[in-house]
Design a protein around this motif. Structure first.
Motif, short mmCIF file in Angstrom:
data_model
loop_
_atom_site.label_atom_id
_atom_site.label_comp_id
_atom_site.label_asym_id
_atom_site.label_seq_id
_atom_site.Cartn_x
_atom_site.Cartn_y
_atom_site.Cartn_z
N UNK A 65 57.17 44.60 -27.37
CA UNK A 65 56.26 44.17 -29.19
C UNK A 65 56.96 43.49 -30.34
N UNK A 66 58.01 44.91 -30.11
CA UNK A 66 59.80 43.85 -31.09
C UNK A 66 59.61 42.76 -30.37
N UNK A 67 59.67 42.30 -29.26
CA UNK A 67 60.33 41.02 -28.73
C UNK A 67 59.56 40.15 -28.79
N UNK A 68 57.83 40.58 -28.83
CA UNK A 68 57.12 38.83 -29.33
C UNK A 68 57.77 38.43 -30.04
N UNK A 69 58.28 39.18 -31.38
CA UNK A 69 58.46 38.78 -32.89
C UNK A 69 59.12 38.01 -32.63
N UNK A 70 60.85 38.94 -31.90
CA UNK A 70 61.95 38.17 -32.14
C UNK A 70 61.98 36.95 -31.04
N UNK A 71 61.54 36.79 -30.60
CA UNK A 71 61.55 35.76 -29.80
C UNK A 71 61.13 34.26 -30.18
N UNK A 123 58.21 25.67 -30.93
CA UNK A 123 59.30 26.94 -30.93
C UNK A 123 60.32 25.33 -31.46
N UNK A 124 59.70 24.15 -30.81
CA UNK A 124 61.25 22.98 -30.60
C UNK A 124 60.60 22.09 -32.40
N UNK A 125 59.58 22.53 -33.17
CA UNK A 125 58.56 21.86 -34.00
C UNK A 125 59.55 22.88 -34.84
N UNK A 126 59.49 24.07 -35.33
CA UNK A 126 60.31 24.75 -35.86
C UNK A 126 61.06 24.35 -36.06
N UNK A 127 62.20 25.00 -34.97
CA UNK A 127 63.75 23.99 -35.38
C UNK A 127 64.07 22.76 -35.91
N UNK A 128 63.38 22.39 -34.89
CA UNK A 128 63.38 20.43 -35.37
C UNK A 128 63.11 20.87 -37.13
N UNK A 129 62.30 21.10 -37.83
CA UNK A 129 61.98 21.66 -39.27
C UNK A 129 62.80 22.56 -40.20
N UNK A 130 63.66 22.84 -39.51
CA UNK A 130 64.52 23.77 -40.47
C UNK A 130 63.16 25.14 -41.37
N UNK A 131 62.10 25.36 -39.94
CA UNK A 131 61.40 26.26 -40.74
C UNK A 131 61.69 27.43 -39.52
N UNK A 132 61.84 29.06 -40.43
CA UNK A 132 61.72 30.09 -39.99
C UNK A 132 61.09 30.55 -40.50
N UNK A 133 60.02 31.65 -39.01
CA UNK A 133 59.45 32.40 -39.64
C UNK A 133 59.97 33.86 -39.04
N UNK A 134 59.52 34.99 -39.69
CA UNK A 134 59.39 36.31 -39.40
C UNK A 134 58.82 36.91 -39.55
N UNK A 135 58.05 37.56 -37.79
CA UNK A 135 57.00 37.93 -38.04
C UNK A 135 57.82 39.87 -37.65
N UNK A 136 56.05 40.44 -38.65
CA UNK A 136 57.16 42.13 -38.79
C UNK A 136 55.87 43.19 -37.78
N UNK A 137 56.03 43.57 -37.35
CA UNK A 137 54.81 44.43 -36.27
C UNK A 137 54.80 45.79 -36.74
N UNK A 138 54.20 46.16 -37.43
CA UNK A 138 53.74 47.23 -37.38
C UNK A 138 52.25 48.23 -37.59
N UNK A 139 51.87 49.67 -37.19
CA UNK A 139 51.30 50.02 -37.76
C UNK A 139 50.49 49.94 -35.77
N UNK A 140 51.52 50.32 -34.96
CA UNK A 140 50.80 50.14 -33.15
C UNK A 140 50.23 51.61 -33.52
N UNK A 141 49.30 50.96 -32.37
CA UNK A 141 48.50 52.08 -31.71
C UNK A 141 47.98 52.37 -30.33
N UNK A 142 47.86 53.41 -29.45
CA UNK A 142 48.17 53.11 -27.83
C UNK A 142 46.48 53.49 -27.27
N UNK A 143 46.16 52.94 -26.25
CA UNK A 143 45.64 53.44 -25.57
C UNK A 143 46.48 53.05 -24.00
#
Length: 208
Positions: A65-71, A123-143
């Protein structure tokens, strides 16, 4: 007249910069009429009965899940796609209040529905327009399934967006994120499905 204003923007330059990045974001997001969206393939049903896998599996799944955010934040589509089982049924779906924004799968003939092609475009659009996202993943529950072969998760995600011409990031959107994971042939946990239920209105399609 002084260039300094009172209020959330303290200068004309700051207001102009905000207008520029807002225009870029709208161009990337696009206006999506509600009637143009089909229903999301699944629903984010409220409530959850946690059934935890082993602590080792919890840690490994949390890493996925953290890698989803970081990638996405690293604008690395290859590593993002590698988080999914290489099966035609594996999917990454994004929905909002109006329904489905997109559903991406492996090998789809339409590039806009192809997991590898569309994530490369995003991701190319974000890079070309110099836009930086930060995805914060919290409160994870499992089943965890009784046979231990699959685990479902429920997480809260908050996304910020930073443009190079602004001093601080802006809140992009929040979401309820659901995933189903299974192990691949090498015993590594991968996504069978990853669905982002964004809280934003149907008029704007967030593609990040």
């Amino acid at each position: 007249m002084s260039d300094r204003w009172n209020g959330p923007f303290n200068s004309r330059a700051a207001l102009k910069s905000f207008a520029i990045v807002s225009g870029i974001c709208l161009a990337f997001e696009g206006s999506v009429p509600a009637q143009a969206q089909q229903a999301c393939s699944t629903t984010a049903a409220p409530g959850w009965l946690p059934r935890n896998p082993s602590l080792d599996d919890q840690r490994l799944i949390t890493d996925v899940l953290s890698s989803y955010a970081w990638t996405i934040d690293d604008r690395d589509p290859t590593s993002f796609v590698d988080l999914f089982l290489k099966e035609a049924s594996s999917s990454y779906e994004l929905c909002n209040a109006g329904g489905q924004v997109f559903r991406l799968t492996f090998g789809h003939q339409d590039p806009s529905k192809n997991l590898e092609a569309e994530m490369t475009s995003i991701t190319k659009y974000l890079k070309d327009h110099d836009l930086q996202t930060r995805h914060l993943v919290t409160n994870t529950l499992f089943d965890a399934a009784e046979d231990g072969k699959t685990v479902k998760t429920k997480s809260t995600v908050l996304v910020t967006l930073q443009a190079s011409n602004l001093e601080a990031p802006e809140l992009d959107y929040s979401a309820d994120v659901r995933a189903t994971l299974a192990k691949d042939g090498d015993g590594k946990w991968k996504f069978q499905s990853l669905t982002v239920y964004a809280d934003n209105a149907a008029i704007v399609a967030k593609k990040r």
